[in-house]
Design a protein around this motif. Sequence first.
Motif, PDB file in Angstrom:
ATOM      1  N   PRO A   1       0.794  -1.235   0.000  1.00 33.96           N
ATOM      2  CA  PRO A   1       0.000   0.000   0.000  1.00 33.96           C
ATOM      3  C   PRO A   1       0.823   1.281   0.000  1.00 33.96           C
ATOM      4  O   PRO A   1       0.587   2.179  -0.818  1.00 33.96           O
ATOM      5  CB  PRO A   1      -0.846  -0.127   1.265  1.00 33.96           C
ATOM      6  N   ARG A   2       1.782   1.394   0.903  1.00 32.16           N
ATOM      7  CA  ARG A   2       2.518   2.649   1.012  1.00 32.16           C
ATOM      8  C   ARG A   2       3.336   2.954  -0.234  1.00 32.16           C
ATOM      9  O   ARG A   2       3.506   4.110  -0.624  1.00 32.16           O
ATOM     10  CB  ARG A   2       3.425   2.620   2.247  1.00 32.16           C
ATOM     11  N   LEU A   3       3.827   1.919  -0.894  1.00 34.87           N
ATOM     12  CA  LEU A   3       4.695   2.104  -2.048  1.00 34.87           C
ATOM     13  C   LEU A   3       3.939   2.216  -3.368  1.00 34.87           C
ATOM     14  O   LEU A   3       4.426   2.860  -4.303  1.00 34.87           O
ATOM     15  CB  LEU A   3       5.692   0.940  -2.142  1.00 34.87           C
ATOM     16  N   ASP A   4       2.776   1.584  -3.466  1.00 35.73           N
ATOM     17  CA  ASP A   4       2.168   1.374  -4.790  1.00 35.73           C
ATOM     18  C   ASP A   4       0.749   1.897  -4.957  1.00 35.73           C
ATOM     19  O   ASP A   4       0.189   1.769  -6.035  1.00 35.73           O
ATOM     20  CB  ASP A   4       2.210  -0.122  -5.113  1.00 35.73           C
ATOM     21  N   ARG A   5       0.151   2.499  -3.918  1.00 36.25           N
ATOM     22  CA  ARG A   5      -1.246   2.933  -4.058  1.00 36.25           C
ATOM     23  C   ARG A   5      -1.420   4.096  -5.029  1.00 36.25           C
ATOM     24  O   ARG A   5      -2.507   4.301  -5.557  1.00 36.25           O
ATOM     25  CB  ARG A   5      -1.826   3.300  -2.693  1.00 36.25           C
ATOM     26  N   MET A   6      -0.354   4.879  -5.299  1.00 34.54           N
ATOM     27  CA  MET A   6      -0.487   6.029  -6.192  1.00 34.54           C
ATOM     28  C   MET A   6       0.005   5.723  -7.611  1.00 34.54           C
ATOM     29  O   MET A   6       0.240   6.646  -8.396  1.00 34.54           O
ATOM     30  CB  MET A   6       0.266   7.230  -5.624  1.00 34.54           C
TER      31      MET A   6
ATOM     32  N   GLY B   1      -2.996   7.040  -8.766  1.00 35.55           N
ATOM     33  CA  GLY B   1      -4.006   6.420  -7.916  1.00 35.55           C
ATOM     34  C   GLY B   1      -5.085   5.683  -8.671  1.00 35.55           C
ATOM     35  O   GLY B   1      -6.002   5.142  -8.050  1.00 35.55           O
ATOM     36  N   MET B   2      -4.982   5.610  -9.990  1.00 36.16           N
ATOM     37  CA  MET B   2      -6.020   4.975 -10.806  1.00 36.16           C
ATOM     38  C   MET B   2      -5.601   3.610 -11.362  1.00 36.16           C
ATOM     39  O   MET B   2      -6.427   2.905 -11.938  1.00 36.16           O
ATOM     40  CB  MET B   2      -6.413   5.887 -11.963  1.00 36.16           C
ATOM     41  N   ALA B   3      -4.351   3.225 -11.215  1.00 40.02           N
ATOM     42  CA  ALA B   3      -3.902   1.930 -11.725  1.00 40.02           C
ATOM     43  C   ALA B   3      -4.096   0.837 -10.678  1.00 40.02           C
ATOM     44  O   ALA B   3      -4.190   1.102  -9.480  1.00 40.02           O
ATOM     45  CB  ALA B   3      -2.439   1.994 -12.142  1.00 40.02           C
ATOM     46  N   ILE B   4      -4.160  -0.402 -11.148  1.00 39.86           N
ATOM     47  CA  ILE B   4      -4.159  -1.584 -10.298  1.00 39.86           C
ATOM     48  C   ILE B   4      -2.734  -2.130 -10.287  1.00 39.86           C
ATOM     49  O   ILE B   4      -2.117  -2.276 -11.351  1.00 39.86           O
ATOM     50  CB  ILE B   4      -5.120  -2.667 -10.836  1.00 39.86           C
ATOM     51  N   ALA B   5      -2.218  -2.419  -9.107  1.00 35.47           N
ATOM     52  CA  ALA B   5      -0.898  -3.044  -9.003  1.00 35.47           C
ATOM     53  C   ALA B   5      -1.081  -4.521  -8.685  1.00 35.47           C
ATOM     54  O   ALA B   5      -1.939  -4.889  -7.882  1.00 35.47           O
ATOM     55  CB  ALA B   5      -0.072  -2.361  -7.918  1.00 35.47           C
ATOM     56  N   ALA B   6      -0.279  -5.365  -9.309  1.00 39.71           N
ATOM     57  CA  ALA B   6      -0.404  -6.815  -9.109  1.00 39.71           C
ATOM     58  C   ALA B   6       0.975  -7.434  -9.019  1.00 39.71           C
ATOM     59  O   ALA B   6       1.944  -6.939  -9.610  1.00 39.71           O
ATOM     60  CB  ALA B   6      -1.198  -7.458 -10.249  1.00 39.71           C
ATOM     61  N   GLY B   7       1.069  -8.533  -8.264  1.00 38.77           N
ATOM     62  CA  GLY B   7       2.336  -9.226  -8.137  1.00 38.77           C
ATOM     63  C   GLY B   7       2.172 -10.508  -7.349  1.00 38.77           C
ATOM     64  O   GLY B   7       1.052 -10.931  -7.049  1.00 38.77           O
ATOM     65  N   GLY B   8       3.308 -11.130  -7.015  1.00 37.15           N
ATOM     66  CA  GLY B   8       3.264 -12.385  -6.264  1.00 37.15           C
ATOM     67  C   GLY B   8       2.581 -13.505  -7.006  1.00 37.15           C
ATOM     68  O   GLY B   8       1.933 -14.370  -6.388  1.00 37.15           O
TER      69      GLY B   8
END
Length: 343
Positions: free
Chosen positions: A289-294, A298-305
Motif C-alpha cells: 500500500p505505502r509504495l504502490d497505491r499512487m 491512484g487509478m492503476a491496479i498493481a499486481a504481483g506475487g
Amino acid sequence: MTTVGVLGATGAVGQRFVQLLAGHETFELSVVTASPDSAGETYRDAANWGLDTPVPESIAELPVQPTTPAAIPDDTALLFSALPSDVGAEVEPALCEAGFVVSSNASNERRAGDVPLVVPEVNADHLGLIDVQRDARGWDGALVKNPNCSTITMVPTLAALTEFGLDRVHVATLQAVSGAGYSGVTSMEILDNVVPHIGGEERKMETESRKLLGEFTGAEVQHHDAVVSASCNRVPTLDGHLENVFVETSDHPAPADVAAAFEDAPTLDLPSAPDPLIETFTAPERPQPRLDRMRGDGMAIAAGGIQTTDTGIQYNCLAHNTIRGAAGASILNGELLAREGWV
C-alpha cells in the motif's frame, strides 16, 4: 467544458471528488451539495478538509447547496454522488426523474437489473442498460454506478484472466481504514489490531464481480457463472486495499502467461484512465500500500506475487480505495458517459 456537481461534497469521498475535479481538462465543478446543516456556507467553511493538498481555490468559495433537485441548476450536465447509500436511495432517483445524469459511488441499486455497474476498461458496453432503465422507469435522466472499492481492485485482474477460463475465485482483503470514512473505525479499534469483518463487504464482492464480468445482451446483463467467495478484513493502513486472490481456471497458465495477460489489459483514451491499467511486479513482496497505491495517479491496479497452484493461480493486487475505488472510478465513468454521448 462540461458543468458538473458533487453530491455529498463535504465527506471523505466527496472531498476526493473535489480534489480530483479541480483543474479537470473537460469537467468544470460548479455545484457542491451537502446536508441541510451545511447549506449556505462556503465549501471552505463547510468541509472539514482532510486531504494532503489544500482546498482548491477555484472551489473553496462555492456556496454549499442542499441535496435536492430544486437546488441544482438545470444546465448541470452531470452529477457525481458521494452520498451515503441510505441518502442516495432517496435522492438519486429523484434527481434522475428531474432529468439529471448521476454517476454514483453509493452502493444503493448496484445490483438492480437496469442500472449499469461499470468499470470502463472492463464493461463499457453495459452503459447500454441506460436505455432499458429509461424505458422501465420513465425518466430522462440516468443512474450509473461504480462498484465497491474492494471489488474494483480485483475485477480488472479477473477480466484479464477470462481467457484462461474463470471457474472459481477466492479472495481475502486487507482493507484500509479510509474505506470506512472519517468516523468509521476508531483508533482504539484498529491500532495494534485487525478487524476480520466489514459489514456487507463480502456480499458486495461476490455479486458485483459477477455482474461486471457478465455479458450485456441488449436487454439485460447475464452474470458471469464463476463462483466468487470473499473474506474482508480491516487493517491499520490509511489508504490502499491489498487483496490475496486465488483463481481456479479451466486452463493452467504459467506465471509468465498471467503477467502477460495483466500487462495486455486494455486502456482507454480518457483523462482519468491509467496507462497501463495493471502494473505488474516480479518482486514477490510487491505490491504494498505505502509504495504502490499512487500508481497511475491512484487509478492503476498493481499486481504481483503470481504463483501457480494445483487448481489455477494465486496473486496479490492493490488499488487506492478512495481514488480508483471510489471518486476516481465515478469520474472515469463520467468521462465515458460524456464520450459516448450520454451527457
